[in-house]
Design a protein around this motif. Structure first.
Motif, PDB file in Angstrom:
ATOM      1  N   ASN A  77       1.982  11.853 -18.077  1.00  0.00           N
ATOM      2  CA  ASN A  77       1.862  10.655 -18.896  1.00  0.00           C
ATOM      3  C   ASN A  77       1.264   9.474 -18.137  1.00  0.00           C
ATOM      4  OD1 ASN A  77       3.008  12.031 -21.079  1.00  0.00           O
ATOM      5  ND2 ASN A  77       5.083  11.483 -20.409  1.00  0.00           N
ATOM      6  N   THR A  78       0.327   9.738 -17.240  1.00  0.00           N
ATOM      7  CA  THR A  78      -0.352   8.691 -16.484  1.00  0.00           C
ATOM      8  C   THR A  78      -1.835   9.007 -16.458  1.00  0.00           C
ATOM      9  OG1 THR A  78       1.583   8.431 -15.059  1.00  0.00           O
ATOM     10  CG2 THR A  78      -0.458   7.515 -14.257  1.00  0.00           C
ATOM     11  N   THR A  79      -2.629   7.988 -16.746  1.00  0.00           N
ATOM     12  CA  THR A  79      -4.074   8.187 -16.684  1.00  0.00           C
ATOM     13  C   THR A  79      -4.538   8.044 -15.241  1.00  0.00           C
ATOM     14  OG1 THR A  79      -4.594   5.844 -16.989  1.00  0.00           O
ATOM     15  CG2 THR A  79      -4.325   7.171 -18.998  1.00  0.00           C
ATOM     16  N   THR A  80      -5.737   8.493 -14.982  1.00  0.00           N
ATOM     17  CA  THR A  80      -6.277   8.369 -13.624  1.00  0.00           C
ATOM     18  C   THR A  80      -6.446   6.898 -13.243  1.00  0.00           C
ATOM     19  OG1 THR A  80      -8.521   8.612 -14.490  1.00  0.00           O
ATOM     20  CG2 THR A  80      -7.458  10.585 -13.630  1.00  0.00           C
ATOM     21  N   GLU A  81      -6.761   6.059 -14.226  1.00  0.00           N
ATOM     22  CA  GLU A  81      -6.912   4.626 -13.958  1.00  0.00           C
ATOM     23  C   GLU A  81      -5.571   4.017 -13.564  1.00  0.00           C
ATOM     24  OE1 GLU A  81      -8.151   6.022 -16.817  1.00  0.00           O
ATOM     25  OE2 GLU A  81     -10.261   6.003 -16.232  1.00  0.00           O
ATOM     26  N   GLN A  82      -4.488   4.400 -14.265  1.00  0.00           N
ATOM     27  CA  GLN A  82      -3.164   3.879 -13.937  1.00  0.00           C
ATOM     28  C   GLN A  82      -2.728   4.342 -12.548  1.00  0.00           C
ATOM     29  OE1 GLN A  82      -1.092   5.525 -17.302  1.00  0.00           O
ATOM     30  NE2 GLN A  82      -1.008   3.546 -18.385  1.00  0.00           N
ATOM     31  N   LEU A  83      -2.997   5.598 -12.236  1.00  0.00           N
ATOM     32  CA  LEU A  83      -2.639   6.128 -10.923  1.00  0.00           C
ATOM     33  C   LEU A  83      -3.425   5.420  -9.817  1.00  0.00           C
ATOM     34  CD1 LEU A  83      -1.065   8.173  -9.250  1.00  0.00           C
ATOM     35  CD2 LEU A  83      -2.909   9.815  -9.663  1.00  0.00           C
ATOM     36  N   THR A  84      -4.701   5.241 -10.055  1.00  0.00           N
ATOM     37  CA  THR A  84      -5.545   4.548  -9.085  1.00  0.00           C
ATOM     38  C   THR A  84      -5.066   3.120  -8.881  1.00  0.00           C
ATOM     39  OG1 THR A  84      -7.444   5.891  -9.764  1.00  0.00           O
ATOM     40  CG2 THR A  84      -7.922   3.888  -8.539  1.00  0.00           C
ATOM     41  N   GLU A  85      -4.740   2.432  -9.967  1.00  0.00           N
ATOM     42  CA  GLU A  85      -4.259   1.049  -9.876  1.00  0.00           C
ATOM     43  C   GLU A  85      -2.946   0.978  -9.103  1.00  0.00           C
ATOM     44  OE1 GLU A  85      -2.776  -2.469 -12.879  1.00  0.00           O
ATOM     45  OE2 GLU A  85      -4.290  -1.057 -13.594  1.00  0.00           O
ATOM     46  N   THR A  86      -2.053   1.913  -9.330  1.00  0.00           N
ATOM     47  CA  THR A  86      -0.777   1.946  -8.619  1.00  0.00           C
ATOM     48  C   THR A  86      -0.989   2.161  -7.124  1.00  0.00           C
ATOM     49  OG1 THR A  86       0.317   2.839 -10.584  1.00  0.00           O
ATOM     50  CG2 THR A  86       1.471   3.080  -8.490  1.00  0.00           C
ATOM     51  N   ILE A  87      -1.884   3.071  -6.790  1.00  0.00           N
ATOM     52  CA  ILE A  87      -2.184   3.326  -5.373  1.00  0.00           C
ATOM     53  C   ILE A  87      -2.785   2.082  -4.724  1.00  0.00           C
ATOM     54  CG2 ILE A  87      -3.665   4.641  -3.808  1.00  0.00           C
ATOM     55  CD1 ILE A  87      -3.272   7.028  -5.751  1.00  0.00           C
ATOM     56  N   PHE A  88      -3.736   1.437  -5.406  1.00  0.00           N
ATOM     57  CA  PHE A  88      -4.365   0.236  -4.854  1.00  0.00           C
ATOM     58  C   PHE A  88      -3.370  -0.903  -4.692  1.00  0.00           C
ATOM     59  CE2 PHE A  88      -8.835   1.601  -6.318  1.00  0.00           C
ATOM     60  CZ  PHE A  88      -9.090   2.160  -5.082  1.00  0.00           C
ATOM     61  N   LYS A  89      -2.441  -1.044  -5.625  1.00  0.00           N
ATOM     62  CA  LYS A  89      -1.417  -2.089  -5.489  1.00  0.00           C
ATOM     63  C   LYS A  89      -0.565  -1.843  -4.250  1.00  0.00           C
ATOM     64  CE  LYS A  89      -0.815  -3.580 -10.265  1.00  0.00           C
ATOM     65  NZ  LYS A  89       0.090  -3.618 -11.419  1.00  0.00           N
ATOM     66  N   GLY A  90      -0.212  -0.592  -4.023  1.00  0.00           N
ATOM     67  CA  GLY A  90       0.568  -0.247  -2.833  1.00  0.00           C
ATOM     68  C   GLY A  90      -0.203  -0.528  -1.551  1.00  0.00           C
ATOM     69  N   LEU A  91      -1.482  -0.190  -1.558  1.00  0.00           N
ATOM     70  CA  LEU A  91      -2.322  -0.462  -0.391  1.00  0.00           C
ATOM     71  C   LEU A  91      -2.490  -1.956  -0.156  1.00  0.00           C
ATOM     72  CD1 LEU A  91      -5.117   2.247  -0.738  1.00  0.00           C
ATOM     73  CD2 LEU A  91      -3.353   2.105   1.021  1.00  0.00           C
ATOM     74  N   ASP A  92      -2.714  -2.710  -1.237  1.00  0.00           N
ATOM     75  CA  ASP A  92      -2.857  -4.159  -1.113  1.00  0.00           C
ATOM     76  C   ASP A  92      -1.593  -4.778  -0.513  1.00  0.00           C
ATOM     77  OD1 ASP A  92      -5.422  -4.126  -2.107  1.00  0.00           O
ATOM     78  OD2 ASP A  92      -4.830  -4.678  -4.160  1.00  0.00           O
ATOM     79  N   GLN A  93      -0.437  -4.294  -0.950  1.00  0.00           N
ATOM     80  CA  GLN A  93       0.828  -4.815  -0.433  1.00  0.00           C
ATOM     81  C   GLN A  93       0.957  -4.508   1.064  1.00  0.00           C
ATOM     82  OE1 GLN A  93       3.022  -6.828  -1.937  1.00  0.00           O
ATOM     83  NE2 GLN A  93       3.987  -6.947   0.070  1.00  0.00           N
ATOM     84  N   ARG A  94       0.607  -3.301   1.451  1.00  0.00           N
ATOM     85  CA  ARG A  94       0.681  -2.938   2.877  1.00  0.00           C
ATOM     86  C   ARG A  94      -0.285  -3.781   3.709  1.00  0.00           C
ATOM     87  NH1 ARG A  94       2.181   3.042   4.314  1.00  0.00           N
ATOM     88  NH2 ARG A  94       4.149   3.115   3.194  1.00  0.00           N
ATOM     89  N   ILE A  95      -1.475  -4.012   3.185  1.00  0.00           N
ATOM     90  CA  ILE A  95      -2.461  -4.828   3.907  1.00  0.00           C
ATOM     91  C   ILE A  95      -1.947  -6.252   4.068  1.00  0.00           C
ATOM     92  CG2 ILE A  95      -4.762  -5.870   3.734  1.00  0.00           C
ATOM     93  CD1 ILE A  95      -5.685  -3.158   2.516  1.00  0.00           C
ATOM     94  N   GLU A  96      -1.358  -6.806   3.021  1.00  0.00           N
ATOM     95  CA  GLU A  96      -0.799  -8.162   3.094  1.00  0.00           C
ATOM     96  C   GLU A  96       0.330  -8.232   4.117  1.00  0.00           C
ATOM     97  OE1 GLU A  96      -1.902 -11.048   1.833  1.00  0.00           O
ATOM     98  OE2 GLU A  96      -3.588  -9.821   1.172  1.00  0.00           O
ATOM     99  N   ASP A  97       1.177  -7.208   4.164  1.00  0.00           N
ATOM    100  CA  ASP A  97       2.251  -7.159   5.153  1.00  0.00           C
ATOM    101  C   ASP A  97       1.683  -7.138   6.569  1.00  0.00           C
ATOM    102  OD1 ASP A  97       4.082  -7.137   3.092  1.00  0.00           O
ATOM    103  OD2 ASP A  97       4.488  -4.972   3.227  1.00  0.00           O
ATOM    104  N   LEU A  98       0.631  -6.354   6.771  1.00  0.00           N
ATOM    105  CA  LEU A  98      -0.008  -6.296   8.084  1.00  0.00           C
ATOM    106  C   LEU A  98      -0.632  -7.634   8.465  1.00  0.00           C
ATOM    107  CD1 LEU A  98      -1.710  -2.780   8.063  1.00  0.00           C
ATOM    108  CD2 LEU A  98       0.123  -3.553   9.564  1.00  0.00           C
ATOM    109  N   LYS A  99      -1.263  -8.290   7.509  1.00  0.00           N
ATOM    110  CA  LYS A  99      -1.878  -9.589   7.781  1.00  0.00           C
ATOM    111  C   LYS A  99      -0.833 -10.603   8.214  1.00  0.00           C
ATOM    112  CE  LYS A  99      -5.862  -9.430   4.658  1.00  0.00           C
ATOM    113  NZ  LYS A  99      -6.424 -10.016   3.440  1.00  0.00           N
ATOM    114  N   ARG A 100       0.327 -10.588   7.566  1.00  0.00           N
ATOM    115  CA  ARG A 100       1.391 -11.540   7.907  1.00  0.00           C
ATOM    116  C   ARG A 100       1.962 -11.269   9.293  1.00  0.00           C
ATOM    117  NH1 ARG A 100       2.623 -11.303   2.378  1.00  0.00           N
ATOM    118  NH2 ARG A 100       4.020  -9.542   2.668  1.00  0.00           N
ATOM    119  N   SER A 101       2.078 -10.011   9.661  1.00  0.00           N
ATOM    120  CA  SER A 101       2.706  -9.683  10.939  1.00  0.00           C
ATOM    121  C   SER A 101       1.705  -9.590  12.090  1.00  0.00           C
ATOM    122  CB  SER A 101       3.468  -8.369  10.829  1.00  0.00           C
ATOM    123  OG  SER A 101       2.584  -7.296  10.577  1.00  0.00           O
TER     124      SER A 101
END
Length: 93
Positions: free
Chosen positions: A9-33
């Motif tokens: 029940n997930t489209t490829t666009e939704q899956l891609t968006e979820t993955i990118f959100k997770g990556l963006d969050q990790r990148i922001e955490d790295l930038k802060r630290s």
């Protein structure tokens, strides 16, 4: 044996968006630290005395007591700024 993950029940666009959100969050955490490493600079004896507002006698005594680690290059004496910073940070503990 391989691991298989099935997504329903997930489209490829939704899956891609979820993955990118997770990556963006990790990148922001790295930038802060992340703190870029500054190249280590040397201070002359006079620069050290001026920055710490100490006399040449105090500087000499601290060298004898191994509080400061002078570096001899030729007939000149230098002190690593990072060691002085570490000394000041540890003196408050």
């Amino acid at each position: 044996m391989s691991n298989v993950t099935q997504v329903h029940n997930t489209t490829t666009e939704q899956l891609t968006e979820t993955i990118f959100k997770g990556l963006d969050q990790r990148i922001e955490d790295l930038k802060r630290s992340f703190t870029p490493k500054e190249p280590d600079t040397y201070l002359t004896a006079k620069e050290l005395e001026n920055e710490l507002k100490i006399s040449s006698v105090t500087r000499w005594e601290w060298g004898k007591k191994n509080i400061l680690q002078p570096r001899k290059i030729g007939n000149r004496t230098y002190y690593l700024r990072s060691e002085i910073k570490e000394l000041l940070l540890n003196s408050n503990k």
